[in-house]
Design a protein around this motif. Structure first.
Motif, PDB file in Angstrom:
ATOM      1  N   LYS A   1      10.889  -5.658 -45.036  1.00  0.00           N
ATOM      2  CA  LYS A   1      11.097  -7.009 -45.553  1.00  0.00           C
ATOM      3  C   LYS A   1      11.906  -7.835 -44.550  1.00  0.00           C
ATOM      4  O   LYS A   1      11.594  -8.998 -44.288  1.00  0.00           O
ATOM      5  CB  LYS A   1      11.802  -6.961 -46.896  1.00  0.00           C
ATOM      6  CG  LYS A   1      11.908  -8.305 -47.549  1.00  0.00           C
ATOM      7  CD  LYS A   1      12.524  -8.193 -48.931  1.00  0.00           C
ATOM      8  CE  LYS A   1      12.694  -9.550 -49.548  1.00  0.00           C
ATOM      9  NZ  LYS A   1      13.328  -9.479 -50.855  1.00  0.00           N
ATOM     10  N   ALA A   2      12.937  -7.225 -43.966  1.00  0.00           N
ATOM     11  CA  ALA A   2      13.744  -7.909 -42.956  1.00  0.00           C
ATOM     12  C   ALA A   2      12.882  -8.271 -41.746  1.00  0.00           C
ATOM     13  O   ALA A   2      13.014  -9.370 -41.182  1.00  0.00           O
ATOM     14  CB  ALA A   2      14.925  -7.045 -42.541  1.00  0.00           C
ATOM     15  N   GLU A   3      12.006  -7.367 -41.346  1.00  0.00           N
ATOM     16  CA  GLU A   3      11.107  -7.634 -40.216  1.00  0.00           C
ATOM     17  C   GLU A   3      10.138  -8.760 -40.556  1.00  0.00           C
ATOM     18  O   GLU A   3       9.866  -9.633 -39.738  1.00  0.00           O
ATOM     19  CB  GLU A   3      10.347  -6.353 -39.849  1.00  0.00           C
ATOM     20  CG  GLU A   3       9.596  -6.437 -38.567  1.00  0.00           C
ATOM     21  CD  GLU A   3      10.474  -6.688 -37.347  1.00  0.00           C
ATOM     22  OE1 GLU A   3       9.946  -7.260 -36.374  1.00  0.00           O
ATOM     23  OE2 GLU A   3      11.670  -6.323 -37.359  1.00  0.00           O
ATOM     24  N   TYR A   4       9.638  -8.767 -41.771  1.00  0.00           N
ATOM     25  CA  TYR A   4       8.752  -9.829 -42.242  1.00  0.00           C
ATOM     26  C   TYR A   4       9.469 -11.179 -42.190  1.00  0.00           C
ATOM     27  O   TYR A   4       8.924 -12.159 -41.682  1.00  0.00           O
ATOM     28  CB  TYR A   4       8.280  -9.513 -43.657  1.00  0.00           C
ATOM     29  CG  TYR A   4       7.669 -10.682 -44.378  1.00  0.00           C
ATOM     30  CD1 TYR A   4       6.401 -11.142 -44.036  1.00  0.00           C
ATOM     31  CD2 TYR A   4       8.347 -11.338 -45.389  1.00  0.00           C
ATOM     32  CE1 TYR A   4       5.834 -12.229 -44.684  1.00  0.00           C
ATOM     33  CE2 TYR A   4       7.791 -12.420 -46.045  1.00  0.00           C
ATOM     34  CZ  TYR A   4       6.541 -12.851 -45.695  1.00  0.00           C
ATOM     35  OH  TYR A   4       5.985 -13.933 -46.332  1.00  0.00           O
ATOM     36  N   ILE A   5      10.692 -11.229 -42.692  1.00  0.00           N
ATOM     37  CA  ILE A   5      11.477 -12.469 -42.686  1.00  0.00           C
ATOM     38  C   ILE A   5      11.722 -12.926 -41.255  1.00  0.00           C
ATOM     39  O   ILE A   5      11.634 -14.113 -40.945  1.00  0.00           O
ATOM     40  CB  ILE A   5      12.786 -12.292 -43.484  1.00  0.00           C
ATOM     41  CG1 ILE A   5      12.459 -12.150 -44.968  1.00  0.00           C
ATOM     42  CG2 ILE A   5      13.755 -13.436 -43.235  1.00  0.00           C
ATOM     43  CD1 ILE A   5      13.610 -11.706 -45.833  1.00  0.00           C
ATOM     44  N   LYS A   6      11.995 -11.972 -40.356  1.00  0.00           N
ATOM     45  CA  LYS A   6      12.197 -12.299 -38.947  1.00  0.00           C
ATOM     46  C   LYS A   6      10.933 -12.931 -38.353  1.00  0.00           C
ATOM     47  O   LYS A   6      10.999 -13.911 -37.618  1.00  0.00           O
ATOM     48  CB  LYS A   6      12.583 -11.020 -38.189  1.00  0.00           C
ATOM     49  CG  LYS A   6      13.084 -11.256 -36.790  1.00  0.00           C
ATOM     50  CD  LYS A   6      13.723 -10.004 -36.236  1.00  0.00           C
ATOM     51  CE  LYS A   6      12.726  -9.208 -35.457  1.00  0.00           C
ATOM     52  NZ  LYS A   6      13.310  -8.029 -34.795  1.00  0.00           N
ATOM     53  N   GLN A   7       9.783 -12.396 -38.712  1.00  0.00           N
ATOM     54  CA  GLN A   7       8.511 -12.937 -38.218  1.00  0.00           C
ATOM     55  C   GLN A   7       8.271 -14.342 -38.761  1.00  0.00           C
ATOM     56  O   GLN A   7       7.836 -15.229 -38.035  1.00  0.00           O
ATOM     57  CB  GLN A   7       7.342 -12.037 -38.612  1.00  0.00           C
ATOM     58  CG  GLN A   7       7.295 -10.746 -37.849  1.00  0.00           C
ATOM     59  CD  GLN A   7       6.130  -9.867 -38.300  1.00  0.00           C
ATOM     60  OE1 GLN A   7       5.283 -10.267 -39.079  1.00  0.00           O
ATOM     61  NE2 GLN A   7       6.103  -8.636 -37.789  1.00  0.00           N
TER      62      GLN A   7
END
Length: 93
Positions: free
Chosen positions: A81-87
């Motif tokens: 989820k954190a990686e998704y938000i970063k993207q």
């Protein structure tokens, strides 16, 4: 038949397809297991594995879920989820 050696990126794409099929068919428990495995690979894998999970798997699954208006926050584990938000933040959406 020739043996084809799949790259880590091709494997991540195939894994994303399996996850998306689980979501389409309503097999949410399988989708959650796939996401949990992707989370584990993202946290413990090599740099190449982390890159493939981030750039191929997370992008593919999150794009699919957005198009189908699925709630991402309920399914994605913490790191993914954190990686998704970063993207999302990097893309300016």
């Amino acid at each position: 038949m020739k043996n084809k050696i799949a790259t880590i990126y091709e494997k991540a794409e195939r894994f994303a397809e399996i996850t998306k099929i689980a979501i389409i068919t309503g097999n949410i428990s399988r989708a959650k297991r796939c996401l949990a495995l992707a989370e584990r690979l993202f946290e413990t894998g090599s740099n190449e594995t982390k890159s493939a999970i981030s750039n191929v798997y997370v992008f593919s699954v999150s794009s699919f879920m957005e198009v189908r208006h699925c709630t991402i926050s309920n399914l994605f584990p913490k790191s993914l989820k954190a990686e998704y938000i970063k993207q999302i933040n990097a893309s300016g959406v």
